[in-house]
Design a protein around this motif. Structure first.
Motif, PDB file in Angstrom:
ATOM      1  N   LEU A  16      41.767  44.956  33.433  1.00 31.41           N
ATOM      2  CA  LEU A  16      41.370  44.599  32.069  1.00 31.41           C
ATOM      3  C   LEU A  16      40.454  45.690  31.526  1.00 31.41           C
ATOM      4  O   LEU A  16      39.480  46.069  32.185  1.00 31.41           O
ATOM      5  CB  LEU A  16      40.640  43.255  32.039  1.00 31.41           C
ATOM      6  N   THR A  17      40.778  46.188  30.338  1.00 32.34           N
ATOM      7  CA  THR A  17      39.932  47.189  29.686  1.00 32.34           C
ATOM      8  C   THR A  17      38.903  46.468  28.814  1.00 32.34           C
ATOM      9  O   THR A  17      39.262  45.618  27.987  1.00 32.34           O
ATOM     10  CB  THR A  17      40.770  48.151  28.831  1.00 32.34           C
ATOM     11  N   ILE A  18      37.637  46.820  28.990  1.00 41.27           N
ATOM     12  CA  ILE A  18      36.535  46.117  28.325  1.00 41.27           C
ATOM     13  C   ILE A  18      35.962  46.977  27.206  1.00 41.27           C
ATOM     14  O   ILE A  18      35.775  48.192  27.380  1.00 41.27           O
ATOM     15  CB  ILE A  18      35.408  45.799  29.335  1.00 41.27           C
ATOM     16  N   ASN A  19      35.680  46.374  26.058  1.00 42.57           N
ATOM     17  CA  ASN A  19      35.003  47.115  24.991  1.00 42.57           C
ATOM     18  C   ASN A  19      33.553  46.687  24.808  1.00 42.57           C
ATOM     19  O   ASN A  19      32.836  47.244  23.982  1.00 42.57           O
ATOM     20  CB  ASN A  19      35.765  46.992  23.661  1.00 42.57           C
ATOM     21  N   SER A  20      33.136  45.667  25.582  1.00 45.29           N
ATOM     22  CA  SER A  20      31.727  45.251  25.564  1.00 45.29           C
ATOM     23  C   SER A  20      31.415  44.654  26.935  1.00 45.29           C
ATOM     24  O   SER A  20      31.847  43.540  27.258  1.00 45.29           O
ATOM     25  CB  SER A  20      31.464  44.233  24.455  1.00 45.29           C
ATOM     26  N   TYR A  21      30.658  45.385  27.740  1.00 51.46           N
ATOM     27  CA  TYR A  21      30.460  45.028  29.150  1.00 51.46           C
ATOM     28  C   TYR A  21      29.605  43.774  29.346  1.00 51.46           C
ATOM     29  O   TYR A  21      29.979  42.866  30.105  1.00 51.46           O
ATOM     30  CB  TYR A  21      29.834  46.211  29.887  1.00 51.46           C
ATOM     31  N   SER A  22      28.458  43.689  28.692  1.00 43.94           N
ATOM     32  CA  SER A  22      27.480  42.629  28.983  1.00 43.94           C
ATOM     33  C   SER A  22      28.042  41.227  28.821  1.00 43.94           C
ATOM     34  O   SER A  22      27.909  40.386  29.736  1.00 43.94           O
ATOM     35  CB  SER A  22      26.238  42.809  28.102  1.00 43.94           C
ATOM     36  N   PRO A  23      28.680  40.870  27.685  1.00 48.12           N
ATOM     37  CA  PRO A  23      29.171  39.487  27.556  1.00 48.12           C
ATOM     38  C   PRO A  23      30.282  39.163  28.552  1.00 48.12           C
ATOM     39  O   PRO A  23      30.386  38.016  29.012  1.00 48.12           O
ATOM     40  CB  PRO A  23      29.680  39.418  26.114  1.00 48.12           C
ATOM     41  N   VAL A  24      31.102  40.154  28.893  1.00 47.33           N
ATOM     42  CA  VAL A  24      32.171  39.901  29.857  1.00 47.33           C
ATOM     43  C   VAL A  24      31.576  39.676  31.244  1.00 47.33           C
ATOM     44  O   VAL A  24      31.952  38.732  31.959  1.00 47.33           O
ATOM     45  CB  VAL A  24      33.177  41.078  29.876  1.00 47.33           C
ATOM     46  N   PHE A  25      30.642  40.533  31.643  1.00 49.99           N
ATOM     47  CA  PHE A  25      30.017  40.371  32.958  1.00 49.99           C
ATOM     48  C   PHE A  25      29.317  39.018  33.065  1.00 49.99           C
ATOM     49  O   PHE A  25      29.428  38.324  34.087  1.00 49.99           O
ATOM     50  CB  PHE A  25      29.010  41.500  33.209  1.00 49.99           C
ATOM     51  N   THR A  26      28.598  38.649  32.026  1.00 53.35           N
ATOM     52  CA  THR A  26      27.860  37.386  32.050  1.00 53.35           C
ATOM     53  C   THR A  26      28.797  36.198  32.233  1.00 53.35           C
ATOM     54  O   THR A  26      28.538  35.300  33.052  1.00 53.35           O
ATOM     55  CB  THR A  26      27.046  37.221  30.758  1.00 53.35           C
ATOM     56  N   TYR A  27      29.885  36.169  31.471  1.00 53.51           N
ATOM     57  CA  TYR A  27      30.817  35.044  31.583  1.00 53.51           C
ATOM     58  C   TYR A  27      31.505  35.037  32.938  1.00 53.51           C
ATOM     59  O   TYR A  27      31.594  33.978  33.592  1.00 53.51           O
ATOM     60  CB  TYR A  27      31.867  35.094  30.469  1.00 53.51           C
ATOM     61  N   ILE A  28      32.002  36.193  33.381  1.00 51.48           N
ATOM     62  CA  ILE A  28      32.743  36.248  34.644  1.00 51.48           C
ATOM     63  C   ILE A  28      31.846  35.838  35.818  1.00 51.48           C
ATOM     64  O   ILE A  28      32.259  35.079  36.714  1.00 51.48           O
ATOM     65  CB  ILE A  28      33.309  37.664  34.866  1.00 51.48           C
ATOM     66  N   PHE A  29      30.625  36.292  35.812  1.00 52.83           N
ATOM     67  CA  PHE A  29      29.725  35.996  36.931  1.00 52.83           C
ATOM     68  C   PHE A  29      29.263  34.536  36.915  1.00 52.83           C
ATOM     69  O   PHE A  29      29.159  33.900  37.976  1.00 52.83           O
ATOM     70  CB  PHE A  29      28.511  36.929  36.883  1.00 52.83           C
ATOM     71  N   ASN A  30      28.979  33.996  35.764  1.00 48.04           N
ATOM     72  CA  ASN A  30      28.427  32.637  35.675  1.00 48.04           C
ATOM     73  C   ASN A  30      29.483  31.537  35.707  1.00 48.04           C
ATOM     74  O   ASN A  30      29.134  30.354  35.814  1.00 48.04           O
ATOM     75  CB  ASN A  30      27.614  32.487  34.390  1.00 48.04           C
ATOM     76  N   ASN A  31      30.749  31.890  35.597  1.00 45.42           N
ATOM     77  CA  ASN A  31      31.796  30.857  35.530  1.00 45.42           C
ATOM     78  C   ASN A  31      32.899  31.097  36.553  1.00 45.42           C
ATOM     79  O   ASN A  31      34.074  30.818  36.299  1.00 45.42           O
ATOM     80  CB  ASN A  31      32.410  30.820  34.123  1.00 45.42           C
ATOM     81  N   GLU A  32      32.541  31.595  37.694  1.00 46.04           N
ATOM     82  CA  GLU A  32      33.538  31.974  38.701  1.00 46.04           C
ATOM     83  C   GLU A  32      34.472  30.824  39.063  1.00 46.04           C
ATOM     84  O   GLU A  32      35.690  31.013  39.146  1.00 46.04           O
ATOM     85  CB  GLU A  32      32.820  32.496  39.950  1.00 46.04           C
ATOM     86  N   ASN A  33      33.942  29.650  39.279  1.00 39.80           N
ATOM     87  CA  ASN A  33      34.803  28.536  39.699  1.00 39.80           C
ATOM     88  C   ASN A  33      35.577  27.905  38.543  1.00 39.80           C
ATOM     89  O   ASN A  33      36.450  27.066  38.776  1.00 39.80           O
ATOM     90  CB  ASN A  33      33.979  27.468  40.419  1.00 39.80           C
ATOM     91  N   ASN A  34      35.259  28.298  37.307  1.00 40.81           N
ATOM     92  CA  ASN A  34      36.020  27.769  36.168  1.00 40.81           C
ATOM     93  C   ASN A  34      37.368  28.466  36.006  1.00 40.81           C
ATOM     94  O   ASN A  34      38.298  27.896  35.432  1.00 40.81           O
ATOM     95  CB  ASN A  34      35.218  27.926  34.877  1.00 40.81           C
ATOM     96  N   TYR A  35      37.470  29.692  36.465  1.00 42.00           N
ATOM     97  CA  TYR A  35      38.711  30.445  36.282  1.00 42.00           C
ATOM     98  C   TYR A  35      39.328  30.929  37.589  1.00 42.00           C
ATOM     99  O   TYR A  35      40.481  31.378  37.610  1.00 42.00           O
ATOM    100  CB  TYR A  35      38.473  31.664  35.391  1.00 42.00           C
ATOM    101  N   ALA A  36      38.600  30.867  38.718  1.00 48.03           N
ATOM    102  CA  ALA A  36      39.061  31.469  39.973  1.00 48.03           C
ATOM    103  C   ALA A  36      40.428  30.941  40.406  1.00 48.03           C
ATOM    104  O   ALA A  36      41.317  31.709  40.806  1.00 48.03           O
ATOM    105  CB  ALA A  36      38.026  31.240  41.082  1.00 48.03           C
TER     106      ALA A  36
END
Length: 209
Positions: A120-140
């Protein structure tokens, strides 16, 4: 002494004129007036104009009739627009997880599928990192299933994530009862998903080179 008779042309001329007048009269009565005949009238401008209009209308009707006949025999084929591949494609994002488009879709400019996983190509790192890290079991479970892993059963969909660093690449490795999911960020520009750390390194190598 008898006066001699002198012949003159007076009466002869008069008689001749009368005969000619009679002959002309006969001819006139038999064949029509011998006077000067008036010239034939040339067609008026209005007549010529009307003739031209009629010819134009007739020609137009013939042309459109021919076109209708040809189109009826050979109807025109619909023009199919050429599909130009987009440089940025995020259509695969919902297939990874239904929640991705809403939560990180506006921060992702491209999603690429390869045999080793997703990039996945990201154009804004911080919001993507925050969501991916804090919601791991929601999408894993969804992402693991999209990568070919078995979908966890209800009650067994909890992933335990740990940090792993291999070849200077930080990764998050998640394991459930039936699936494995690994993700990593590269240069704050890419987010990688795979089912093994080896596949993450292959995906990173493709980006770097």
């Amino acid at each position: 002494m008898a006066i001699p008779h002198i012949d003159t042309f007076e009466y002869d001329i008069a008689d001749e004129i009368k005969r000619k007048e009679a002959s002309i009269g006969d001819i006139a009565s038999a064949g029509g007036d011998l006077g000067n005949r008036p010239d034939k009238k040339t067609p008026s401008f209005v007549f010529i104009l009307l003739s031209l209009i009629i010819l134009i209308i007739a020609g137009g009707a013939a042309y459109f009739g021919y076109e209708y006949y040809i189109n009826k025999l050979n109807p025109p084929q619909p023009v199919v627009p050429i599909q130009i591949p987009q440089a940025n494609d995020t259509t695969l994002l919902p297939s990874l997880s239904p929640g991705f488009p809403e939560n990180i879709g506006r921060f992702i400019s491209n999603v690429k599928r390869s045999p080793d996983g997703y990039t996945l190509t990201i154009n804004s790192y911080s919001p993507v990192f925050t969501y991916i890290f804090n919601n791991e079991n929601n999408y894993a479970g969804d992402v693991a299933y999209a990568l070919g892993e078995e979908r966890p059963l209800i009650g067994e969909d909890t992933f335990i994530f740990t940090d792993v660093t291999i070849n200077n690449q930080n990764m998050r490795v998640g394991n459930s009862a039936s699936s494995t999911l690994v993700y990593a960020f590269v240069n704050s520009t890419y987010l990688l998903f795979a089912t093994s750390t080896e596949s993450i390194l292959v995906l990173r190598s493709a980006i770097v080179h």
